[in-house]
Design an enzyme around this catalytic site. Structure first.
Site, PDB file in Angstrom:
ATOM      1  CG  ASN A   1      47.995  47.040  29.503  1.00 17.85           C
ATOM      2  OD1 ASN A   1      47.721  45.972  28.991  1.00 17.85           O
ATOM      3  ND2 ASN A   1      48.114  47.203  30.813  1.00 17.85           N
TER       4      ASN A   1
ATOM      5  CG  HIS B   1      40.392  46.245  36.575  1.00 19.94           C
ATOM      6  ND1 HIS B   1      40.710  47.222  37.491  1.00 19.94           N
ATOM      7  CD2 HIS B   1      41.570  45.799  36.059  1.00 19.94           C
ATOM      8  CE1 HIS B   1      42.030  47.365  37.531  1.00 19.94           C
ATOM      9  NE2 HIS B   1      42.569  46.517  36.666  1.00 19.94           N
TER      10      HIS B   1
ATOM     11  CD  GLU C   1      36.638  45.382  32.872  1.00 24.18           C
ATOM     12  OE1 GLU C   1      37.422  45.011  31.987  1.00 24.18           O
ATOM     13  OE2 GLU C   1      36.789  45.133  34.075  1.00 24.18           O
TER      14      GLU C   1
ATOM     15  CB  SER D   1      41.730  43.839  31.511  1.00 26.39           C
ATOM     16  OG  SER D   1      41.210  43.227  32.662  1.00 26.39           O
TER      17      SER D   1
ATOM     18  CG  ASP E   1      36.908  50.428  33.177  1.00 30.42           C
ATOM     19  OD1 ASP E   1      37.533  51.140  32.355  1.00 30.42           O
ATOM     20  OD2 ASP E   1      37.447  49.946  34.198  1.00 30.42           O
TER      21      ASP E   1
ATOM     22  CE  LYS F   1      45.255  49.247  31.792  1.00 31.24           C
ATOM     23  NZ  LYS F   1      44.167  48.959  32.689  1.00 31.24           N
TER      24      LYS F   1
HETATM   25  C1  LIG Z   1      43.987  49.023  34.050  1.00 32.36           C
HETATM   26  C2  LIG Z   1      42.550  49.090  34.374  1.00 32.36           C
HETATM   27  C3  LIG Z   1      42.059  50.004  35.300  1.00 32.36           C
HETATM   28  C4  LIG Z   1      42.972  50.863  36.123  1.00 32.36           C
HETATM   29  O1  LIG Z   1      43.531  51.884  35.381  1.00 32.36           O
HETATM   30  P1  LIG Z   1      44.903  52.545  35.881  1.00 32.36           P
HETATM   31  O2  LIG Z   1      44.932  53.846  35.194  1.00 32.36           O
HETATM   32  O3  LIG Z   1      45.980  51.613  35.459  1.00 32.36           O
HETATM   33  O4  LIG Z   1      44.804  52.672  37.370  1.00 32.36           O
HETATM   34  C5  LIG Z   1      40.701  50.082  35.473  1.00 32.36           C
HETATM   35  N1  LIG Z   1      39.851  49.284  34.795  1.00 32.36           N
HETATM   36  C6  LIG Z   1      40.303  48.355  33.927  1.00 32.36           C
HETATM   37  C7  LIG Z   1      39.330  47.496  33.211  1.00 32.36           C
HETATM   38  C8  LIG Z   1      41.652  48.232  33.695  1.00 32.36           C
HETATM   39  O5  LIG Z   1      42.102  47.295  32.864  1.00 32.36           O
END
Ligand SMILES: *Cc1c(COP(=O)(O)O)cnc(C)c1O
Length: 385
Positions: free
Chosen positions: A44, A130, A176, A180, A205, A239
């Site tokens: 990512n 997620h 979101e 993802s 998110d 990411k």
């Molecule tokens: C990866 C992810 C998270 C978690 O983030 P981290 O910093 O890896 O704990 C939360 N929400 C979504 C949509 C993600 O893809």
């Protein structure tokens, strides 16, 4: 009571067993694992910042100036200058009054949702949200409602029916910006309007959009000019930002409340200040001309991979259906020198196992062309067999 061995055997039988397979190189677009060189299409790290010299330098500088660890939680004595500089910069970049950082995106969700909604309230989530958002919603004790992925009509029906019964309930919509495992984008304008019309709060998110979408890489809300209309803008620094940690941008009052209520914030040691220091450098890079150039390179790479794809996001799924098909395709690509993960339940719904290809600004167009060729050969072998 099933023993761990029985559960593991059952997982293996269903093609759902996971194992750790360490790399023997640092991360990057070219890696090595089990002594085999691989083009990495699994990460990512969409802009290549995890290995960017100026981000690495910022991390080292952070250690020199602020030490290795924070020493305690933020509220006790672990709140150091880099944490505050990062939060101020995030608030400014997100056009919100304030921001709060957490040790991860997962911890951000777990701290935020149960602090906002509780017994008697409602949390409405997109079906493909997620795991961190789902777990956080469960933890909140609010009544959960799920709407089919990006289905505005169903979302509106849920809002109307909750409001018909309870004019004053707190309703939190959670979705979101970039999903993802599918790489598609939510209809944000419409969701913001629905939230406003029904007096609901909205948590967005931006985990996979931060650094990627928007004129300064600040995400989908930035791209659509909606930042000031979203109650909670959440994201991760793990990411595209290339490091680790999560953030939430919101009004001053909400951030003050979270500082008092978010248990994953209060009862957890602060992020090492050097990481916050490097994250500030990463945020600045993302918003700079260089960030813009990296996004341009990523777009070029995305077009190289598939010029017809409808979404300008770095996640490209190839849905294969069964776990066995996804695992076999992933293994075959690995023998050809590509790391492309098979994604299975519970990360995606049963029956929609897939390859998840993620592209980065750091890929060479050569390695992308080779991947495209390998995938189309693979598709031919599958259709011939
Ligand atoms: C990866 C992810 C998270 C978690 O983030 P981290 O910093 O890896 O704990 C939360 N929400 C979504 C949509 C993600 O893809």
């Amino acid at each position: 009571m099933t023993t761990p061995a029985e559960t593991l055997r059952q997982l293996a039988d269903e093609g759902l067993l996971r194992k750790l397979r360490p790399l023997d190189s640092p991360t990057g677009s070219e890696i090595s694992r089990e002594n085999r060189a691989l083009h990495n299409f699994a990460s990512n790290d969409y802009l290549g910042l995890a290995r960017h010299p100026s981000i690495e330098d910022a991390l080292i500088e952070g250690v020199k100036n602020f030490g290795a660890g924070a020493g305690s939680s933020r509220l006790v004595c672990g709140s150091l200058p880099p944490h505050h500089e990062l939060e101020n910069a995030l608030a400014e970049a997100k056009q919100s009054e304030a921001a709060l950082t957490f040790s991860s995106g997962f911890a951000t969700a777990l701290g935020t949702i149960p602090s906002v909604a509780g017994t008697g309230d409602f949390v409405i989530l997109d079906k493909l949200c997620h795991a961190s958002l789902v777990d956080a919603a469960r933890l909140s004790n609010a009544t959960l409602r799920i709407f089919p992925h990006n289905d505005l009509l169903k979302l509106e029906r849920l809002l109307t029916s909750i409001r018909a019964k309870d004019a004053s309930a707190r309703i939190l919509i959670v979705t979101e910006s970039v999903f993802s495992m599918d790489g598609d984008v939510c209809p944000l304008r419409e969701i913001v309007t629905l939230a406003e019309n029904h007096g609901a709060l909205l948590l967005l998110d931006e985990a996979h959009a931060f650094g990627i979408l928007g004129p300064h890489g600040m995400g989908l809300a930035d791209e659509l000019g909606l930042q000031s209309r979203i109650t909670f803008q959440m994201g991760t620094l793990s990411k595209a930002a290339g490091l680790s940690g999560g953030y939430l941008a919101a009004s001053r009052e909400w951030i003050d409340l979270l500082t008092n209520r978010a248990r994953s914030f209060i009862f957890s040691t602060a992020t090492p200040p050097a990481i916050a220091h490097a994250a500030l450098a990463s945020l600045q890079l993302i918003r700079s001309d260089e960030g813009e150039r990296l996004r341009e390179k990523l777009s070029q790479n995305l077009r190289e991979f598939d010029a017809t794809h409808p979404f300008p996001t770095p996640i490209r799924p190839v849905i294969l259906g069964t776990n066995e098909a996804a695992l076999a395709a992933s293994a075959e690509l690995e023998t050809r020198g590509f790391l492309v993960p098979a994604i299975r339940f519970p990360t995606v719904p049963r029956g929609s196992a897939r390859l998840r290809i993620s592209l980065s600004a750091s890929h060479s167009s050569d390695s992308i062309r080779q991947l495209v060729a390998a995938i189309s050969e693979l598709a031919k072998t599958i259709s011939d067999s």
